[in-house]
Design a protein around this motif. Structure first.
Motif, PDB file in Angstrom:
ATOM      1  N   PRO A   1       0.671  -1.267  12.012  1.00  0.00           N
ATOM      2  CA  PRO A   1       1.258  -2.245  11.091  1.00  0.00           C
ATOM      3  C   PRO A   1       0.946  -1.910   9.633  1.00  0.00           C
ATOM      4  O   PRO A   1      -0.018  -1.196   9.342  1.00  0.00           O
ATOM      5  CB  PRO A   1       0.576  -3.569  11.475  1.00  0.00           C
ATOM      6  CG  PRO A   1      -0.079  -3.327  12.777  1.00  0.00           C
ATOM      7  CD  PRO A   1      -0.331  -1.863  12.899  1.00  0.00           C
ATOM      8  N   SER A   2       1.750  -2.453   8.739  1.00  0.00           N
ATOM      9  CA  SER A   2       1.512  -2.271   7.297  1.00  0.00           C
ATOM     10  C   SER A   2       2.305  -3.304   6.514  1.00  0.00           C
ATOM     11  O   SER A   2       3.461  -3.563   6.846  1.00  0.00           O
ATOM     12  CB  SER A   2       1.946  -0.872   6.860  1.00  0.00           C
ATOM     13  OG  SER A   2       1.897  -0.748   5.449  1.00  0.00           O
ATOM     14  N   THR A   3       1.702  -3.859   5.498  1.00  0.00           N
ATOM     15  CA  THR A   3       2.441  -4.663   4.514  1.00  0.00           C
ATOM     16  C   THR A   3       2.533  -3.881   3.212  1.00  0.00           C
ATOM     17  O   THR A   3       3.619  -3.501   2.766  1.00  0.00           O
ATOM     18  CB  THR A   3       1.729  -6.016   4.275  1.00  0.00           C
ATOM     19  OG1 THR A   3       1.698  -6.728   5.506  1.00  0.00           O
ATOM     20  CG2 THR A   3       2.463  -6.836   3.211  1.00  0.00           C
ATOM     21  N   ARG A   4       1.370  -3.619   2.588  1.00  0.00           N
ATOM     22  CA  ARG A   4       1.343  -3.005   1.268  1.00  0.00           C
ATOM     23  C   ARG A   4       1.888  -1.578   1.250  1.00  0.00           C
ATOM     24  O   ARG A   4       2.712  -1.239   0.387  1.00  0.00           O
ATOM     25  CB  ARG A   4      -0.115  -2.942   0.741  1.00  0.00           C
ATOM     26  CG  ARG A   4      -0.627  -4.210   0.156  1.00  0.00           C
ATOM     27  CD  ARG A   4      -2.115  -4.329   0.403  1.00  0.00           C
ATOM     28  NE  ARG A   4      -2.311  -4.584   1.819  1.00  0.00           N
ATOM     29  CZ  ARG A   4      -2.298  -5.806   2.353  1.00  0.00           C
ATOM     30  NH1 ARG A   4      -2.212  -6.845   1.584  1.00  0.00           N
ATOM     31  NH2 ARG A   4      -2.411  -6.005   3.664  1.00  0.00           N
ATOM     32  N   THR A   5       1.401  -0.753   2.159  1.00  0.00           N
ATOM     33  CA  THR A   5       1.754   0.670   2.085  1.00  0.00           C
ATOM     34  C   THR A   5       3.243   0.852   2.346  1.00  0.00           C
ATOM     35  O   THR A   5       3.932   1.592   1.637  1.00  0.00           O
ATOM     36  CB  THR A   5       0.908   1.472   3.087  1.00  0.00           C
ATOM     37  OG1 THR A   5      -0.466   1.152   2.852  1.00  0.00           O
ATOM     38  CG2 THR A   5       1.113   2.955   2.934  1.00  0.00           C
TER      39      THR A   5
ATOM     40  N   ARG B   1       2.171   6.889   9.052  1.00  0.00           N
ATOM     41  CA  ARG B   1       0.954   6.109   9.360  1.00  0.00           C
ATOM     42  C   ARG B   1       0.742   6.190  10.862  1.00  0.00           C
ATOM     43  O   ARG B   1       1.609   5.799  11.645  1.00  0.00           O
ATOM     44  CB  ARG B   1       1.109   4.652   8.916  1.00  0.00           C
ATOM     45  CG  ARG B   1      -0.028   3.767   9.415  1.00  0.00           C
ATOM     46  CD  ARG B   1      -0.076   2.416   8.757  1.00  0.00           C
ATOM     47  NE  ARG B   1      -0.601   2.492   7.418  1.00  0.00           N
ATOM     48  CZ  ARG B   1      -1.119   1.451   6.743  1.00  0.00           C
ATOM     49  NH1 ARG B   1      -1.177   0.264   7.318  1.00  0.00           N
ATOM     50  NH2 ARG B   1      -1.582   1.597   5.532  1.00  0.00           N
TER      51      ARG B   1
ATOM     52  N   HIS C   1      -7.347   7.676   4.304  1.00  0.00           N
ATOM     53  CA  HIS C   1      -6.316   6.832   3.668  1.00  0.00           C
ATOM     54  C   HIS C   1      -6.193   7.327   2.217  1.00  0.00           C
ATOM     55  O   HIS C   1      -6.541   6.630   1.264  1.00  0.00           O
ATOM     56  CB  HIS C   1      -6.730   5.360   3.736  1.00  0.00           C
ATOM     57  CG  HIS C   1      -5.603   4.391   3.551  1.00  0.00           C
ATOM     58  ND1 HIS C   1      -4.300   4.777   3.319  1.00  0.00           N
ATOM     59  CD2 HIS C   1      -5.583   3.025   3.559  1.00  0.00           C
ATOM     60  CE1 HIS C   1      -3.540   3.699   3.199  1.00  0.00           C
ATOM     61  NE2 HIS C   1      -4.288   2.617   3.337  1.00  0.00           N
TER      62      HIS C   1
ATOM     63  N   GLN D   1      -4.190   5.430  -0.693  1.00  0.00           N
ATOM     64  CA  GLN D   1      -4.864   4.191  -1.083  1.00  0.00           C
ATOM     65  C   GLN D   1      -6.002   4.489  -2.048  1.00  0.00           C
ATOM     66  O   GLN D   1      -6.163   3.821  -3.076  1.00  0.00           O
ATOM     67  CB  GLN D   1      -5.417   3.488   0.168  1.00  0.00           C
ATOM     68  CG  GLN D   1      -6.229   2.248  -0.141  1.00  0.00           C
ATOM     69  CD  GLN D   1      -5.383   1.059  -0.568  1.00  0.00           C
ATOM     70  OE1 GLN D   1      -4.411   0.742   0.084  1.00  0.00           O
ATOM     71  NE2 GLN D   1      -5.752   0.414  -1.659  1.00  0.00           N
TER      72      GLN D   1
ATOM     73  N   MET E   1      -7.774  -0.904  12.195  1.00  0.00           N
ATOM     74  CA  MET E   1      -6.672  -0.944  13.167  1.00  0.00           C
ATOM     75  C   MET E   1      -6.964   0.040  14.301  1.00  0.00           C
ATOM     76  O   MET E   1      -7.342   1.188  14.042  1.00  0.00           O
ATOM     77  CB  MET E   1      -5.357  -0.595  12.476  1.00  0.00           C
ATOM     78  CG  MET E   1      -4.876  -1.679  11.541  1.00  0.00           C
ATOM     79  SD  MET E   1      -3.318  -1.278  10.743  1.00  0.00           S
ATOM     80  CE  MET E   1      -3.891  -0.289   9.361  1.00  0.00           C
TER      81      MET E   1
ATOM     82  N   CYS F   1      -9.147  -2.939  -0.292  1.00  0.00           N
ATOM     83  CA  CYS F   1      -7.785  -2.402  -0.146  1.00  0.00           C
ATOM     84  C   CYS F   1      -6.858  -3.408   0.516  1.00  0.00           C
ATOM     85  O   CYS F   1      -5.645  -3.240   0.467  1.00  0.00           O
ATOM     86  CB  CYS F   1      -7.812  -1.077   0.607  1.00  0.00           C
ATOM     87  SG  CYS F   1      -8.306  -1.206   2.328  1.00  0.00           S
ATOM     88  N   LEU F   2      -7.431  -4.448   1.138  1.00  0.00           N
ATOM     89  CA  LEU F   2      -6.677  -5.484   1.836  1.00  0.00           C
ATOM     90  C   LEU F   2      -5.966  -4.882   3.061  1.00  0.00           C
ATOM     91  O   LEU F   2      -5.633  -3.715   3.013  1.00  0.00           O
ATOM     92  CB  LEU F   2      -5.667  -6.180   0.918  1.00  0.00           C
ATOM     93  CG  LEU F   2      -6.237  -6.856  -0.343  1.00  0.00           C
ATOM     94  CD1 LEU F   2      -5.092  -7.399  -1.208  1.00  0.00           C
ATOM     95  CD2 LEU F   2      -7.209  -7.978   0.017  1.00  0.00           C
ATOM     96  N   PRO F   3      -5.711  -5.613   4.124  1.00  0.00           N
ATOM     97  CA  PRO F   3      -5.967  -7.045   4.247  1.00  0.00           C
ATOM     98  C   PRO F   3      -7.460  -7.363   4.382  1.00  0.00           C
ATOM     99  O   PRO F   3      -8.209  -6.564   4.953  1.00  0.00           O
ATOM    100  CB  PRO F   3      -5.216  -7.424   5.536  1.00  0.00           C
ATOM    101  CG  PRO F   3      -5.162  -6.161   6.336  1.00  0.00           C
ATOM    102  CD  PRO F   3      -5.075  -5.049   5.342  1.00  0.00           C
TER     103      PRO F   3
ATOM    104  N   LYS G   1      -0.720   0.633  -5.988  1.00  0.00           N
ATOM    105  CA  LYS G   1      -0.206   1.463  -4.892  1.00  0.00           C
ATOM    106  C   LYS G   1       1.245   1.867  -5.172  1.00  0.00           C
ATOM    107  O   LYS G   1       1.648   3.003  -4.936  1.00  0.00           O
ATOM    108  CB  LYS G   1      -0.275   0.708  -3.554  1.00  0.00           C
ATOM    109  CG  LYS G   1      -1.672   0.678  -2.942  1.00  0.00           C
ATOM    110  CD  LYS G   1      -1.748  -0.281  -1.770  1.00  0.00           C
ATOM    111  CE  LYS G   1      -1.059   0.207  -0.511  1.00  0.00           C
ATOM    112  NZ  LYS G   1      -1.812   1.202   0.262  1.00  0.00           N
TER     113      LYS G   1
HETATM  114  N1   CP Z   1      -4.144  -1.387   2.067  1.00  0.00           N
HETATM  115  C1   CP Z   1      -3.209  -1.094   2.974  1.00  0.00           C
HETATM  116  O1   CP Z   1      -3.011   0.051   3.375  1.00  0.00           O
HETATM  117  O2   CP Z   1      -2.515  -2.185   3.402  1.00  0.00           O
HETATM  118  P1   CP Z   1      -1.402  -2.219   4.547  1.00  0.00           P
HETATM  119  O3   CP Z   1      -2.105  -1.994   5.860  1.00  0.00           O
HETATM  120  O4   CP Z   1      -0.795  -3.588   4.444  1.00  0.00           O
HETATM  121  O5   CP Z   1      -0.397  -1.136   4.273  1.00  0.00           O
END
Ligand code: CP
Ligand code: NVA
Length: 306
Positions: free
Chosen positions: A51-55, A103, A130, A133, A227, A262-264, A290
């Motif tokens: 999963p990913s939001t930001r990247t 990823r 990573h 990041q 993850m 780096c979140l989440p 990013k």
């Molecule tokens: N920081 C980062 O890589 O966030 P995501 O997992 O949301 O992409």
């Protein structure tokens, strides 16, 4: 410039500095309303097995902001999930697109794709690294505090993919790095050995977070279970509890220290709500950077230095 971006140790100091400088220029120009078209007519494929939001969104926005296009594929949508070899996938995708952003779990997956791909492969997180990041995070450090070689930079917690990429960044860019990790959760030992051999500044691994954070200017925090380690999450809570960044621990850092995540984030696990929402935390600036860093990376990896 290296053809693929799989790990930071593959690059020279000058090359990493080029990404950092260019990302800052692109950020400034975006703020001034300048329209970029450097990647017009170019397409990337994003192949994500986690999963990913930001990247995901920052790579996609970066590509669109530079005039390019994106095809996103989650692993379950591809024939990889049904056993098609990576080497065939790489050779097929390279005939359609100008870059592949991946990823995945094993570093060997991005390495195999890169071996067979005629277009750049960019590591958007593996279990081992990573890199994009950490480049964005160093951009944030420079913005907030100046050059990392003049700062005490600290990592607290798991010796995970983020820690490994920070170690490689410290080695290549030449800044000292102090990590505090529980026993059994150290960074990758071979990677650490190579980073120390190639770097000019000490990379120190401690056990005690209180000792590590003393006088720190930059404190890096990440989740305790990455993850793929969800089964270990509850067991890790007890082991990592002393590494939680709360206001008391943060008070031992230098005045004006910045906190990076780096979140989440998992509030009240690796970081308290108070610190995450506090004035010293720059996590949302990191998230913004990013996008600008990914513009710089895509521009150089696809177009080369111009
Ligand atoms: N920081 C980062 O890589 O966030 P995501 O997992 O949301 O992409
Ligand atoms: N170490 C974390 C980083 C998430 C962006 C993980 O791999 O899940």
């Amino acid at each position: 410039m290296k053809t693929h971006l799989l790990a930071l140790q593959d690059f020279t100091r000058l090359q990493l500095q080029t990404f950092l400088d260019r990302a800052q220029v692109l950020k400034q120009e975006a703020r001034e309303g300048k329209r970029h078209q450097q990647l017009a007519g170019r397409t990337i494929c994003m192949l994500f097995e986690k999963p990913s939001t930001r990247t995901r969104v920052s790579f996609e926005s970066a590509m669109y902001a530079m005039g390019g296009r994106v095809i996103f594929m989650s692993a379950k949508d591809t024939q990889l999930g049904r056993g098609e070899p990576l080497k065939d996938t790489a050779r097929v995708l390279a005939r359609y697109v100008d870059g592949i952003v991946v990823r995945t779990f094993g570093q060997e997956v991005v390495e195999e794709l890169a071996r067979y791909s005629d277009v750049p492969v960019i590591n958007a997180l593996t279990d081992l690294h990573h890199p994009c990041q950490v480049l964005s995070d160093i951009m944030t450090v420079i913005e907030k505090k100046g050059a990392p070689e003049d700062l005490k930079v600290v990592w607290l917690g798991d010796g995970n993919n983020m820690a490994n990429s920070w170690i490689q960044a410290a080695s290549v860019l030449g800044f000292p790095l102090t990590l505090a990790c529980p026993e059994g959760y150290d960074p990758d030992s071979e990677l650490l050995k190579i980073a120390r051999e190639n770097g000019s500044q000490p990379i120190t691994v401690l056990r005690d977070p209180v000792e590590a954070i003393a006088g720190a200017d930059v404190i890096n925090i990440d989740v305790w279970a990455s993850m793929g380690q969800e089964d270990e999450a509850s067991m890790r809570l007890d082991i990592f509890r002393p590494y939680q960044l709360d206001a008391d621990l943060l008070a031992r850092a230098a005045a004006g220290a910045v906190v990076l995540h780096c979140l989440p984030a998992h509030r009240e696990e690796e970081i308290t709500e108070e610190v995450l929402e506090g004035s010293q935390c720059v996590a949302f600036d990191q998230a913004e950077n990013k996008m600008h860093m990914h513009k710089a990376i895509l521009e150089y990896m696809i177009n080369g230095i111009n």
